[in-house]
Design a protein around this motif. Structure first.
Motif, mmCIF file in Angstrom:
data_model
loop_
_atom_site.group_PDB
_atom_site.id
_atom_site.type_symbol
_atom_site.label_atom_id
_atom_site.label_comp_id
_atom_site.label_asym_id
_atom_site.label_seq_id
_atom_site.Cartn_x
_atom_site.Cartn_y
_atom_site.Cartn_z
ATOM 1 N N ARG A 75 -33.865 24.838 1.657
ATOM 2 C CA ARG A 75 -34.784 25.964 1.828
ATOM 3 C C ARG A 75 -34.518 26.682 3.131
ATOM 4 O O ARG A 75 -34.447 27.901 3.189
ATOM 5 C CB ARG A 75 -36.230 25.472 1.785
ATOM 6 C CG ARG A 75 -37.224 26.596 1.840
ATOM 7 C CD ARG A 75 -38.647 26.073 1.897
ATOM 8 N NE ARG A 75 -39.596 27.138 1.803
ATOM 9 C CZ ARG A 75 -39.814 28.038 2.756
ATOM 10 N NH1 ARG A 75 -39.130 27.996 3.864
ATOM 11 N NH2 ARG A 75 -40.705 28.991 2.598
ATOM 12 N N ALA A 76 -34.354 25.913 4.217
ATOM 13 C CA ALA A 76 -34.065 26.509 5.515
ATOM 14 C C ALA A 76 -32.723 27.236 5.487
ATOM 15 O O ALA A 76 -32.587 28.329 6.045
ATOM 16 C CB ALA A 76 -34.063 25.431 6.595
ATOM 17 N N GLN A 77 -31.740 26.652 4.821
ATOM 18 C CA GLN A 77 -30.417 27.275 4.737
ATOM 19 C C GLN A 77 -30.495 28.572 3.927
ATOM 20 O O GLN A 77 -29.855 29.564 4.287
ATOM 21 C CB GLN A 77 -29.421 26.315 4.103
ATOM 22 C CG GLN A 77 -27.999 26.842 4.116
ATOM 23 C CD GLN A 77 -27.005 25.815 3.600
ATOM 24 O OE1 GLN A 77 -27.363 24.710 3.221
ATOM 25 N NE2 GLN A 77 -25.755 26.200 3.587
ATOM 26 N N ASN A 78 -31.252 28.579 2.851
ATOM 27 C CA ASN A 78 -31.418 29.800 2.057
ATOM 28 C C ASN A 78 -32.029 30.918 2.896
ATOM 29 O O ASN A 78 -31.596 32.066 2.832
ATOM 30 C CB ASN A 78 -32.291 29.539 0.837
ATOM 31 C CG ASN A 78 -31.601 28.690 -0.206
ATOM 32 O OD1 ASN A 78 -30.404 28.466 -0.167
ATOM 33 N ND2 ASN A 78 -32.393 28.179 -1.142
ATOM 34 N N LYS A 79 -33.044 30.574 3.679
ATOM 35 C CA LYS A 79 -33.708 31.570 4.522
ATOM 36 C C LYS A 79 -32.745 32.088 5.585
ATOM 37 O O LYS A 79 -32.649 33.301 5.810
ATOM 38 C CB LYS A 79 -34.954 30.955 5.183
ATOM 39 C CG LYS A 79 -35.725 31.932 6.039
ATOM 40 C CD LYS A 79 -36.932 31.263 6.650
ATOM 41 C CE LYS A 79 -37.657 32.206 7.590
ATOM 42 N NZ LYS A 79 -38.786 31.555 8.250
ATOM 43 N N ASP A 80 -32.022 31.187 6.235
ATOM 44 C CA ASP A 80 -31.056 31.600 7.256
ATOM 45 C C ASP A 80 -29.951 32.464 6.657
ATOM 46 O O ASP A 80 -29.539 33.459 7.245
ATOM 47 C CB ASP A 80 -30.432 30.381 7.937
ATOM 48 C CG ASP A 80 -31.406 29.658 8.843
ATOM 49 O OD1 ASP A 80 -32.473 30.222 9.148
ATOM 50 O OD2 ASP A 80 -31.093 28.520 9.245
#
Length: 155
Positions: A75-80
């Protein structure tokens, strides 16, 4: 009565939870704590005679944590990734001479991406031929060069 527009800073409980958890999980303190837990577990091996239950405790704990963290990290990687795409799109849109065709390149098919990659490879080859690091070429020049080469091969 009209519903107020959602503020950019408004976020759901899960958004805030996920962001804080991923920041916390990546901290030095959490790493040291996890390392300490593993050391303590290893030190208790002789006490529990390295039993299956002793092994099951660490295996179950690490499996559950890993399972949950995979989703949080993704999720964090998708947002970044989305934020980086937006920043790059802004740079492309604001740069005179940049190809606006590359805006949202992340949405291209793999075939389209490979085609554009080939054009940039041609640009790199043209730059090598020129022996001038300051010389620039466009995608269109690379495409023309590519079409000329194809025509020459067909003849």
């Amino acid at each position: 009565m009209a519903t107020p527009a959602k503020s950019v800073n408004d976020s759901s409980f899960f958004d805030r939870f996920a962001e804080k958890t991923s920041k916390y999980a990546g901290s030095t303190g959490v790493f040291v704590g996890a390392f300490t837990v593993v050391l303590l577990w290893a030190a208790t091996g002789p006490v529990f005679h390295y039993s299956e239950t002793w092994q099951l405790v660490i295996n179950t704990g690490t499996t559950i944590i890993t399972f949950l963290m995979v989703f949080l990290i993704q999720r964090a990687q998708n947002k970044d990734s989305l934020a980086i795409h937006l920043k790059l799109n802004e740079l492309i849109a604001a740069t005179k001479g940049a190809s606006n065709r590359l805006i949202n390149a992340q949405d291209f098919s793999e075939k389209e991406i490979r085609l554009i990659h080939d054009f940039y490879c041609l640009l790199a080859e043209k730059a090598k031929e020129d022996n001038d690091l300051g010389e620039t070429h466009s995608v269109e020049e690379a495409e023309d060069n590519h079409h000329e080469k194809l025509a020459a091969h067909r003849a």
